[in-house]
Write an enzyme that holds these catalytic residues in place. Sequence first.
Site, PDB file in Angstrom:
ATOM      1  N   HIS A 185       1.122  -1.927   8.837  1.00 52.59           N
ATOM      2  CA  HIS A 185       0.895  -0.461   9.009  1.00 52.59           C
ATOM      3  C   HIS A 185       1.995   0.126   9.746  1.00 52.59           C
ATOM      4  CE1 HIS A 185      -1.142   3.336   8.859  1.00 52.59           C
ATOM      5  NE2 HIS A 185      -1.261   3.196  10.635  1.00 52.59           N
ATOM      6  N   ASN A 198      -4.695   1.756   4.512  1.00 49.91           N
ATOM      7  CA  ASN A 198      -5.512   3.023   4.585  1.00 49.91           C
ATOM      8  C   ASN A 198      -5.008   3.732   3.390  1.00 49.91           C
ATOM      9  OD1 ASN A 198      -2.760   2.969   6.087  1.00 49.91           O
ATOM     10  ND2 ASN A 198      -2.925   4.940   6.461  1.00 49.91           N
ATOM     11  N   HIS A 199      -3.652   3.589   2.640  1.00 55.78           N
ATOM     12  CA  HIS A 199      -3.433   4.643   1.439  1.00 55.78           C
ATOM     13  C   HIS A 199      -3.848   3.457   0.323  1.00 55.78           C
ATOM     14  CE1 HIS A 199      -1.063   7.229   3.621  1.00 55.78           C
ATOM     15  NE2 HIS A 199      -0.624   6.349   4.464  1.00 55.78           N
ATOM     16  N   HIS A 204       5.081  -0.626  10.354  1.00 55.29           N
ATOM     17  CA  HIS A 204       6.546  -0.670   9.679  1.00 55.29           C
ATOM     18  C   HIS A 204       7.685  -0.789  10.360  1.00 55.29           C
ATOM     19  CE1 HIS A 204       5.195   2.259   6.009  1.00 55.29           C
ATOM     20  NE2 HIS A 204       4.187   1.239   6.427  1.00 55.29           N
ATOM     21  N   GLU A 260       0.861  -1.180  -0.020  1.00 57.74           N
ATOM     22  CA  GLU A 260      -0.068   0.119   0.024  1.00 57.74           C
ATOM     23  C   GLU A 260       0.792   0.952   0.082  1.00 57.74           C
ATOM     24  OE1 GLU A 260      -2.139   1.590   3.134  1.00 57.74           O
ATOM     25  OE2 GLU A 260      -0.225   1.584   4.301  1.00 57.74           O
ATOM     26  N   ASN A 261       2.013   1.181   0.302  1.00 62.73           N
ATOM     27  CA  ASN A 261       3.180   2.287  -0.020  1.00 62.73           C
ATOM     28  C   ASN A 261       4.119   2.406  -0.935  1.00 62.73           C
ATOM     29  OD1 ASN A 261       2.864   1.817   3.631  1.00 62.73           O
ATOM     30  ND2 ASN A 261       2.176   3.845   2.740  1.00 62.73           N
TER      31      ASN A 261
END
Length: 274
Positions: A178, A67-68, A180, A39-40
């Site tokens: 999330h 969430n991204h 990291h 997601e990142n």
Amino acid sequence: MRLLFLGDIVGRSGRQAVLEALPGLRRRYALDVVIINAENSAGGFGITESILMDLLEAGADAVTLGNHAFDQKEALVFIERHDRLVRPINYPAGTPGRGSTLIQTKGGADVLVINAMGRIFMAELDDPFRAIDAELTACRLKQGADAILIDFHAEATSEKQALGYFVDGRASVVVGTHTHVPTADDRVLPGGTAYISDVGMCGDYNSVLGMDIEEPINRFLTKIPRQRFEPSHGPGSVAGLAVEIDDKTGLATACSALRMGPNLEPATPDFWAE
């Protein structure tokens, strides 16, 4: 079944580290299934279709988000075309994409992948516990799926641990993503579910959660954004969780952190013969 989950890919460093390491990891450990949170992966925010295709071609069987998920606006469209890309299941009804997917290994086993997002210190989505419970009821372990992995994208370790025990014995694996930062609590819970609060990220660990150090420090000191967060471009590392799953029960028999690369303490799963 040998399952490997790799934590949040952050920016180009994380992408390169995963794309370079994954083919060798599949061969080295004879992996049956690989799932990656990405997601990142697009500049630190979201995912593009080209990045998704690169990960799938490199050996990923499914890709999860968080969430991204929709920071790259094109994801609103291409997510509908890819049944191996999974966004949090507890987004409101009508959100594009899917919150779970059933993938098949080369050996013919069916693996259910569920993505969910926590609510503590995060956006208020639907209840992840009830959403996951409904999915596990609809597709039970060893009835609808040979193995079940849940990627719980959440901030609070208490919420992650509670979810782990909530599904213990009903899912093969619960991985936290999330934050990291890899945690040291990888273990098999009493009911047979492999668990870790956070697998860590795939990216440059000489950073603040994968981002260049300067801007996060500036915001803590001044509370005034000077520029957008930018991913750190130093050498990337790979972090994840390796899990051995019993073919008869669908439950985990062993799990261990897998970490490799610079600026990160290495770890390898000693229960897998090379």
